[in-house]
Design a protein around this motif. Structure first.
Motif, PDB file in Angstrom:
ATOM      1  N   ALA A 181      -8.503   8.592   8.682  1.00  0.00           N
ATOM      2  CA  ALA A 181      -7.858   9.903   8.795  1.00  0.00           C
ATOM      3  C   ALA A 181      -8.838  10.948   9.332  1.00  0.00           C
ATOM      4  CB  ALA A 181      -7.321  10.333   7.434  1.00  0.00           C
ATOM      5  N   GLY A 182      -8.412  11.650  10.344  1.00  0.00           N
ATOM      6  CA  GLY A 182      -9.244  12.705  10.913  1.00  0.00           C
ATOM      7  C   GLY A 182     -10.276  12.234  11.907  1.00  0.00           C
ATOM      8  N   THR A 183     -10.339  10.933  12.174  1.00  0.00           N
ATOM      9  CA  THR A 183     -11.340  10.402  13.103  1.00  0.00           C
ATOM     10  C   THR A 183     -10.732   9.969  14.423  1.00  0.00           C
ATOM     11  OG1 THR A 183     -11.148   8.110  12.336  1.00  0.00           O
ATOM     12  CG2 THR A 183     -12.657   9.561  11.135  1.00  0.00           C
ATOM     13  N   GLY A 184      -9.403   9.935  14.486  1.00  0.00           N
ATOM     14  CA  GLY A 184      -8.757   9.458  15.694  1.00  0.00           C
ATOM     15  C   GLY A 184      -8.701   7.946  15.774  1.00  0.00           C
ATOM     16  N   GLY A 185      -9.104   7.265  14.704  1.00  0.00           N
ATOM     17  CA  GLY A 185      -9.095   5.805  14.691  1.00  0.00           C
ATOM     18  C   GLY A 185      -7.836   5.263  14.051  1.00  0.00           C
ATOM     19  N   ILE A 186      -7.950   4.082  13.481  1.00  0.00           N
ATOM     20  CA  ILE A 186      -6.797   3.439  12.876  1.00  0.00           C
ATOM     21  C   ILE A 186      -7.253   2.650  11.668  1.00  0.00           C
ATOM     22  CG2 ILE A 186      -7.037   1.436  14.402  1.00  0.00           C
ATOM     23  CD1 ILE A 186      -4.052   1.015  14.219  1.00  0.00           C
ATOM     24  N   GLY A 187      -6.403   2.643  10.623  1.00  0.00           N
ATOM     25  CA  GLY A 187      -6.649   1.764   9.496  1.00  0.00           C
ATOM     26  C   GLY A 187      -7.261   2.438   8.296  1.00  0.00           C
ATOM     27  N   SER A 188      -7.217   1.710   7.185  1.00  0.00           N
ATOM     28  CA  SER A 188      -7.730   2.193   5.917  1.00  0.00           C
ATOM     29  C   SER A 188      -7.899   1.007   5.000  1.00  0.00           C
ATOM     30  CB  SER A 188      -6.758   3.199   5.292  1.00  0.00           C
ATOM     31  OG  SER A 188      -7.132   3.516   3.978  1.00  0.00           O
ATOM     32  N   THR A 189      -8.793   1.124   4.036  1.00  0.00           N
ATOM     33  CA  THR A 189      -8.940   0.073   3.031  1.00  0.00           C
ATOM     34  C   THR A 189      -8.246   0.447   1.739  1.00  0.00           C
ATOM     35  OG1 THR A 189     -11.053   1.014   2.314  1.00  0.00           O
ATOM     36  CG2 THR A 189     -11.134  -0.754   3.940  1.00  0.00           C
ATOM     37  N   GLU A 190      -7.452   1.504   1.743  1.00  0.00           N
ATOM     38  CA  GLU A 190      -6.748   1.934   0.534  1.00  0.00           C
ATOM     39  C   GLU A 190      -5.477   2.656   0.927  1.00  0.00           C
ATOM     40  OE1 GLU A 190      -8.559   5.162  -1.568  1.00  0.00           O
ATOM     41  OE2 GLU A 190      -9.646   5.809   0.178  1.00  0.00           O
ATOM     42  N   GLY A 191      -4.634   2.910  -0.077  1.00  0.00           N
ATOM     43  CA  GLY A 191      -3.474   3.751   0.116  1.00  0.00           C
ATOM     44  C   GLY A 191      -2.375   3.118   0.929  1.00  0.00           C
ATOM     45  N   SER A 192      -1.451   3.955   1.432  1.00  0.00           N
ATOM     46  CA  SER A 192      -0.312   3.468   2.182  1.00  0.00           C
ATOM     47  C   SER A 192      -0.768   2.869   3.501  1.00  0.00           C
ATOM     48  CB  SER A 192       0.663   4.616   2.444  1.00  0.00           C
ATOM     49  OG  SER A 192       0.009   5.645   3.177  1.00  0.00           O
ATOM     50  N   GLY A 193       0.093   2.015   4.058  1.00  0.00           N
ATOM     51  CA  GLY A 193      -0.270   1.331   5.286  1.00  0.00           C
ATOM     52  C   GLY A 193      -0.838  -0.039   5.038  1.00  0.00           C
ATOM     53  N   ILE A 194      -1.099  -0.377   3.775  1.00  0.00           N
ATOM     54  CA  ILE A 194      -1.613  -1.690   3.429  1.00  0.00           C
ATOM     55  C   ILE A 194      -0.502  -2.479   2.754  1.00  0.00           C
ATOM     56  CG2 ILE A 194      -3.249  -2.969   1.999  1.00  0.00           C
ATOM     57  CD1 ILE A 194      -5.225  -0.716   2.396  1.00  0.00           C
ATOM     58  N   CYS A 195      -0.195  -3.629   3.297  1.00  0.00           N
ATOM     59  CA  CYS A 195       0.866  -4.469   2.753  1.00  0.00           C
ATOM     60  C   CYS A 195       0.245  -5.639   2.013  1.00  0.00           C
ATOM     61  CB  CYS A 195       1.769  -4.964   3.880  1.00  0.00           C
ATOM     62  SG  CYS A 195       3.079  -6.073   3.360  1.00  0.00           S
ATOM     63  N   HIS A 196       0.387  -5.648   0.692  1.00  0.00           N
ATOM     64  CA  HIS A 196      -0.173  -6.728  -0.114  1.00  0.00           C
ATOM     65  C   HIS A 196       0.879  -7.805  -0.322  1.00  0.00           C
ATOM     66  CE1 HIS A 196      -3.896  -4.641  -1.068  1.00  0.00           C
ATOM     67  NE2 HIS A 196      -3.173  -3.551  -1.217  1.00  0.00           N
ATOM     68  N   SER A 197       0.530  -9.030  -0.018  1.00  0.00           N
ATOM     69  CA  SER A 197       1.451 -10.151  -0.169  1.00  0.00           C
ATOM     70  C   SER A 197       0.671 -11.341  -0.689  1.00  0.00           C
ATOM     71  CB  SER A 197       2.091 -10.487   1.182  1.00  0.00           C
ATOM     72  OG  SER A 197       2.927 -11.605   1.081  1.00  0.00           O
ATOM     73  N   TYR A 198       1.301 -12.150  -1.548  1.00  0.00           N
ATOM     74  CA  TYR A 198       0.611 -13.279  -2.154  1.00  0.00           C
ATOM     75  C   TYR A 198       1.462 -14.531  -2.061  1.00  0.00           C
ATOM     76  CZ  TYR A 198      -2.556  -9.806  -3.979  1.00  0.00           C
ATOM     77  OH  TYR A 198      -3.464  -8.786  -4.076  1.00  0.00           O
ATOM     78  N   ALA A 199       0.828 -15.642  -1.788  1.00  0.00           N
ATOM     79  CA  ALA A 199       1.503 -16.929  -1.755  1.00  0.00           C
ATOM     80  C   ALA A 199       1.844 -17.365  -3.175  1.00  0.00           C
ATOM     81  CB  ALA A 199       0.594 -17.974  -1.099  1.00  0.00           C
ATOM     82  N   PRO A 200       2.758 -18.327  -3.342  1.00  0.00           N
ATOM     83  CA  PRO A 200       3.149 -18.771  -4.687  1.00  0.00           C
ATOM     84  C   PRO A 200       1.989 -19.269  -5.537  1.00  0.00           C
ATOM     85  CG  PRO A 200       4.704 -19.574  -3.059  1.00  0.00           C
ATOM     86  CD  PRO A 200       3.577 -18.952  -2.300  1.00  0.00           C
ATOM     87  N   ASP A 201       0.940 -19.811  -4.908  1.00  0.00           N
ATOM     88  CA  ASP A 201      -0.193 -20.307  -5.690  1.00  0.00           C
ATOM     89  C   ASP A 201      -1.243 -19.230  -5.933  1.00  0.00           C
ATOM     90  OD1 ASP A 201      -1.936 -22.060  -2.961  1.00  0.00           O
ATOM     91  OD2 ASP A 201      -1.218 -20.014  -3.170  1.00  0.00           O
ATOM     92  N   GLY A 202      -0.958 -17.978  -5.573  1.00  0.00           N
ATOM     93  CA  GLY A 202      -1.855 -16.879  -5.891  1.00  0.00           C
ATOM     94  C   GLY A 202      -2.784 -16.448  -4.787  1.00  0.00           C
ATOM     95  N   ARG A 203      -2.815 -17.165  -3.675  1.00  0.00           N
ATOM     96  CA  ARG A 203      -3.717 -16.788  -2.598  1.00  0.00           C
ATOM     97  C   ARG A 203      -3.213 -15.535  -1.879  1.00  0.00           C
ATOM     98  NH1 ARG A 203      -4.095 -22.514  -2.218  1.00  0.00           N
ATOM     99  NH2 ARG A 203      -6.255 -23.260  -2.330  1.00  0.00           N
ATOM    100  N   CYS A 204      -4.155 -14.687  -1.521  1.00  0.00           N
ATOM    101  CA  CYS A 204      -3.818 -13.456  -0.806  1.00  0.00           C
ATOM    102  C   CYS A 204      -3.488 -13.790   0.643  1.00  0.00           C
ATOM    103  CB  CYS A 204      -4.993 -12.487  -0.873  1.00  0.00           C
ATOM    104  SG  CYS A 204      -4.763 -11.018   0.130  1.00  0.00           S
ATOM    105  N   ILE A 205      -2.366 -13.289   1.141  1.00  0.00           N
ATOM    106  CA  ILE A 205      -2.001 -13.507   2.537  1.00  0.00           C
ATOM    107  C   ILE A 205      -1.751 -12.187   3.253  1.00  0.00           C
ATOM    108  CG2 ILE A 205      -1.072 -15.827   2.223  1.00  0.00           C
ATOM    109  CD1 ILE A 205       1.715 -14.557   2.102  1.00  0.00           C
ATOM    110  N   SER A 206      -2.345 -11.142   2.748  1.00  0.00           N
ATOM    111  CA  SER A 206      -2.156  -9.828   3.347  1.00  0.00           C
ATOM    112  C   SER A 206      -3.151  -9.544   4.461  1.00  0.00           C
ATOM    113  CB  SER A 206      -2.253  -8.740   2.275  1.00  0.00           C
ATOM    114  OG  SER A 206      -3.473  -8.844   1.582  1.00  0.00           O
ATOM    115  N   LEU A 207      -3.944 -10.507   4.821  1.00  0.00           N
ATOM    116  CA  LEU A 207      -4.856 -10.375   5.945  1.00  0.00           C
ATOM    117  C   LEU A 207      -4.358 -11.218   7.108  1.00  0.00           C
ATOM    118  CD1 LEU A 207      -8.245 -10.929   4.088  1.00  0.00           C
ATOM    119  CD2 LEU A 207      -7.111  -8.763   4.532  1.00  0.00           C
TER     120      LEU A 207
END
Length: 411
Positions: A34-60
Motif C-alpha cells: 500500500a502506498g508504494t505502487g506495487g502489488i501484494g501483501s502478507t496480511e489482511g484482505s487479498g489473501i485467500c487461505h485454502s487447505y487440502a483435506p489432509d491439512g496441507r496449505c494450498i493457498s500458494l
C-alpha cells in the motif's frame, strides 16, 4: 515441449510440485505494498487461505520451474529416468502467473522449486531471477517461499534470502544411509552445508540493539526442510532424532514430514504401498511435543513399540499411559513443565491455568472451561473438588480414551 500450452505446462508443473509438503506461509514479517505502487501483501484482505483435506496449505501458487532433472533419485517422480511428461516455464512466465493469480485472489504468494537443470548454480540463478523480478520490477510484497539448491554458490544463496520470505533445503531422507541408497547423486554433507550457510546469514541479519545500522533483512520467515516418511526403513525414532538435531543445529522454523507416495515405474527398492497417513500425523504431533512441550525423543518413542509411534492414540497420551506413576498432577500446585505433560492440556490452556489459579483454587469445572474438553484430562489431574482415585491406574483407561471405530458413510 514447444507445443505445450501454458495451461498444460501449469498442470504438469503444479502436479509435479505436490510432493513437497513444506509450503506453509506463516512466520514472516508484516508487509504491504500500500502506498508504494506495487502489488501484494502478507496480511489482511487479498489473501485467500485454502487447505487440502489432509491439512496441507494450498493457498500458494506451488509450482516447479521445470520437472526436467539431471538427478535420478529413486523416490522422485521427476527423476531423469522417469517416463513422465516434461515441461518448463521461463522466468517471465512464472512472474506473470504469480501476479495474475494474486490479482484474482487465488493465492497469497509463491512457492517455487525446480528440478536440477544443467547445474545447481544455473538452476538456483533461474529461481533467484524470478524472485528478483517480482520484488524489484513489480514491487510484489506477497509471500515467497524459495527452494535452495544444495551445492549452489554462497553468493546465490545470499541473494535468494534477500528476496524470499522463507528458504528451504530438503534433507529428503531421515538418515544419510537412506539418502545415499535412494539418491546416489546427492551428498548429505552438501545439503547440511547449504542449511548451515542459510543459518549463518540468518544470524547475521538478526537485529542487534547495540548496533546503529540495521542489518538487511534475510529470509524473515527462516528456513525449513522436509523428510520423506516410509520410503526407507527408518523408524519414527530415527526420524525424530534427525528432526531434533536439525532444530538445534540449524535453527529451523519447521521440519515437514511427507508420507511417501508410490510412483509410476518405481524401483523394486521402494515399498509397494504408502505408509498410513496417520503415521505422518503422529510425527507432526511428536514434533510439536519436542518444540513446545519439553519432551525429548526417547520419552516420546517410549510410548510406542519397536521405534514406531502408536497410531491409535496421540504421543502425549501414549507417554502418559506408560508413566502413570507421575500422575495425577495437581492443577493448583504443579509447575508449567508438568502441566504441559497432562494429556488434553495445550500450551494456551496451561498458561490460562497458571493465570487463573493466582486468584482462586481451580475446580474441575474451571479446568473443563479452560481446556474445552475434560474427558482426556480428568484421569490425570487433581483439582480442588476432584481426585481421580483408582481411575489413573485403571487397566481399561486406554480403551476408554481411544475413540471407538466408526462406520463411514458415502452419503
Amino acid at each position: 515441449m514447444a507445443a505445450l500450452t501454458m495451461r498444460r505446462r501449469l498442470a504438469i508443473l503444479s502436479d509435479a510440485a505436490k510432493y513437497d509438503a513444506s509450503c506453509a506461509s506463516s512466520g514472516t514479517e508484516k508487509r504491504s505494498s500500500a502506498g508504494t505502487g506495487g502489488i501484494g501483501s502478507t496480511e489482511g484482505s487479498g489473501i485467500c487461505h485454502s487447505y487440502a483435506p489432509d491439512g496441507r496449505c494450498i493457498s500458494l501458487l506451488k509450482i516447479l520451474l521445470t520437472n526436467f532433472c539431471v538427478y535420478d533419485c529413486i523416490y522422485c517422480v521427476n527423476r531423469s529416468s522417469s517416463n513422465v511428461p516434461r515441461a518448463r516455464f521461463t522466468v517471465q512466465e512464472v512472474v506473470r502467473l504469480t501476479l495474475d493469480f494474486y490479482k484474482r485472489n487465488y493465492i497469497e504468494g509463491l512457492f517455487l522449486s525446480s528440478g536440477i537443470i544443467r547445474s545447481p548454480d544455473y538452476t538456483m540463478e533461474e529461481l533467484v531471477r524470478v524472485t528478483r523480478s517480482l520484488r524489484q520490477d513489480h514491487h510484489f510484497a506477497g509471500y515467497i517461499h524459495l527452494k535452495v539448491i544444495p551445492n549452489a554458490t554462497p553468493e546465490l544463496l545470499a541473494e535468494a534470502g534477500l528476496w524470499a520470505d522463507r528458504l528451504s533445503t530438503n534433507i529428503e531422507m531421515p538418515t544419510d544411509l537412506g539418502l545415499e541408497a535412494l539418491a546416489p547423486e546427492k551428498r548429505p554433507a552438501e545439503i547440511r552445508t547449504a542449511m548451515a550457510r542459510v543459518r549463518g546469514k540468518l544470524e547475521e541479519a538478526a537485529p542487534d540493539s547495540k548496533a546503529k545500522a540495521k542489518p538487511r533483512k534475510f529470509a524473515p520467515a527462516g528456513q525449513s526442510t522436509q523428510m520423506i516418511v516410509g520410503a526407507d526403513a527408518a523408524d519414527d525414532g530415527a526420524i525424530l532424532h534427525r528432526a531434533a538435531g536439525l532444530y538445534s543445529g540449524y535453527k529451523l522454523r519447521r521440519v515437514y514430514y511427507s508420507a511417501f507416495s508410490p510412483i509410476p515405474d518405481a524401483s523394486s527398492r521402494l515399498p509397494l504401498k504408502a505408509p498410513p497417513l496417520m503415521r505422518e500425523h503422529r510425527l507432526y504431533q511428536a514434533d510439536w511435543l519436542i518444540r513446545f512441550y519439553g519432551f525429548d525423543v526417547p520419552e516420546i518413542i517410549s510410548g510406542g513399540h519397536d521405534g514406531l509411534l502408536d497410531l491409535d492414540i496421540d504421543p502425549k497420551l501414549a507417554w502418559a499411559l506408560r508413566n502413570r506413576a507421575l500422575f495425577p498432577v495437581d492443577v493448583n500446585r504443579a509447575d508449567r513443565e508438568m502441566l504441559l505433560r497432562v494429556p488434553g492440556l495445550g500450551t494456551r490452556s496451561v498458561d490460562r491455568i497458571l493465570v487463573t489459579r493466582r486468584h482462586h483454587r481451580l475446580r474441575l469445572d474451571d479446568v473443563a472451561r479452560i481446556a474445552g474438553s475434560i474427558d482426556k484430562v480428568r484421569p490425570f489431574i487433581e483439582a480442588a473438588d476432584w481426585s481421580p482415585g483408582h481411575l489413573t491406574d485403571d487397566s481399561k483407561l486406554r480403551a476408554r480414551l481411544v475413540p471407538p471405530p466408526q462406520q463411514l458413510s458415502l452419503f
